[in-house]
Design a protein around this motif. Structure first.
Motif, PDB file in Angstrom:
ATOM      1  N   TYR A   1     -19.976  21.950  -3.163  1.00  0.00           N
ATOM      2  CA  TYR A   1     -19.565  23.400  -3.148  1.00  0.00           C
ATOM      3  C   TYR A   1     -20.108  24.244  -2.540  1.00  0.00           C
ATOM      4  N   SER A   2     -19.335  24.854  -1.578  1.00  0.00           N
ATOM      5  CA  SER A   2     -19.744  25.805  -0.435  1.00  0.00           C
ATOM      6  C   SER A   2     -20.327  27.180  -0.865  1.00  0.00           C
TER       7      SER A   2
ATOM      8  N   LEU B   1     -25.723  20.330 -14.001  1.00  0.00           N
ATOM      9  CA  LEU B   1     -25.475  21.374 -12.518  1.00  0.00           C
ATOM     10  C   LEU B   1     -26.516  21.423 -12.098  1.00  0.00           C
ATOM     11  N   ASN B   2     -26.507  21.184 -10.159  1.00  0.00           N
ATOM     12  CA  ASN B   2     -27.819  22.336  -9.735  1.00  0.00           C
ATOM     13  C   ASN B   2     -27.185  23.232  -8.299  1.00  0.00           C
ATOM     14  N   ARG B   3     -27.820  24.015  -8.850  1.00  0.00           N
ATOM     15  CA  ARG B   3     -27.039  25.382  -8.392  1.00  0.00           C
ATOM     16  C   ARG B   3     -28.412  25.444  -7.053  1.00  0.00           C
ATOM     17  N   ALA B   4     -29.413  25.048  -6.580  1.00  0.00           N
ATOM     18  CA  ALA B   4     -29.838  24.903  -5.122  1.00  0.00           C
ATOM     19  C   ALA B   4     -29.279  24.347  -4.796  1.00  0.00           C
ATOM     20  N   SER B   5     -28.997  22.879  -5.406  1.00  0.00           N
ATOM     21  CA  SER B   5     -28.443  21.989  -3.850  1.00  0.00           C
ATOM     22  C   SER B   5     -26.574  21.568  -4.395  1.00  0.00           C
ATOM     23  N   GLN B   6     -26.341  23.261  -4.846  1.00  0.00           N
ATOM     24  CA  GLN B   6     -24.416  23.245  -4.884  1.00  0.00           C
ATOM     25  C   GLN B   6     -24.634  22.225  -5.017  1.00  0.00           C
ATOM     26  N   TYR B   7     -24.413  21.371  -6.485  1.00  0.00           N
ATOM     27  CA  TYR B   7     -24.004  20.021  -6.519  1.00  0.00           C
ATOM     28  C   TYR B   7     -23.600  20.013  -8.028  1.00  0.00           C
ATOM     29  N   ILE B   8     -22.589  18.823  -8.490  1.00  0.00           N
ATOM     30  CA  ILE B   8     -21.924  19.163  -9.869  1.00  0.00           C
ATOM     31  C   ILE B   8     -22.286  17.711 -11.052  1.00  0.00           C
TER      32      ILE B   8
END
Lengths: 111, 116
Positions: free
Chosen positions: A25-26, A64-71
């Motif tokens: 996600y951006s 969820l990885n907020r740092a990489s914005q990756y789910i």
């Protein structure tokens, strides 16, 4: 760039296989994250929310990885009934309740 | 879980006519309802957000005079597609939330509109 990006697939796997879907996600200010499941010509149904600590519901695990914005979504021991499109959904940063849907990843589980 | 219904489930209409779609929350009060549209092999796209008793907020590119939304009660919202054209043929889905949409939204079964 799309706000929510998914690999559309299709992913064709045999019964019993483990399969993983990814989503990016951006908007770094996004607050809530979900995986929905949509069967052909039907409405989306909530599969699970995604929490920062990761969560598991039976054969389904979301990360969820907020740092990489990756789910991610992991499905273990795939069943024929898991065949569907899996939608990565992100709730925006404002308090409007607006959900942003990814294009969806199609899974076909074969016998 | 929360139940949301939509009516009709399928409608075929002629070009130039108007179609009304109803969205009802059956077992909870929906302070906010959302209207989405989904074209084949594409993602759901939010059309508008509707709060009970106030005007709907439309997404960019969605004509408010063409897609009339009314949210007159905490259990009912309607979408009217006015002067429908074949390019309006799509799957229209509503969702409802009891907490302003900040958490889970529950989706109706959708209405498949075909304009001939």
């Amino acid at each position: 760039r799309k706000e929510v990006e998914q690999d559309p697939g299709p992913f064709n796997v045999p019964e019993g296989a483990t399969v993983a879907f990814n989503c990016t996600y951006s908007n770094s200010a996004s607050q809530s994250f979900f995986w929905y499941r949509q069967d052909c010509r039907k409405e989306p149904k909530l599969l699970m929310s995604v929490y920062s600590s990761g969560n598991e519901d039976g054969r389904f695990t979301a990360q969820l990885n907020r740092a990489s914005q990756y789910i991610s979504l992991l499905i273990r021991d795939s069943k024929l009934s898991d065949s569907a499109t899996y939608l990565c959904v992100v709730h925006g940063s404002s308090n409007t309740g607006k959900l942003i849907f990814g294009q969806g990843t199609t899974l076909q589980v074969k016998p | 879980g929360a139940v949301v219904s939509q009516h009709p489930s399928r409608v075929i209409c002629k070009s130039g006519t108007s179609v009304k779609i109803e969205c009802r929350s059956l077992d909870f009060q929906a302070t906010t309802m959302f209207w989405y549209r989904q074209f084949p092999k594409q993602s759901l796209m939010l059309m508008a957000t509707s709060n009970e008793g106030s005007k709907a907020t439309y997404e960019q590119g969605v004509e408010k005079d063409k897609f009339l939304i009314n949210h007159a009660s905490l259990t009912l919202s309607t979408l009217t597609v006015t002067s429908a054209h074949p390019e309006d043929s799509s799957f229209y889905i509503c969702s409802a939330s009891s907490r302003g949409g900040l958490y889970e939204q529950y989706f109706g079964p959708g209405t498949r509109l075909t304009v001939t």
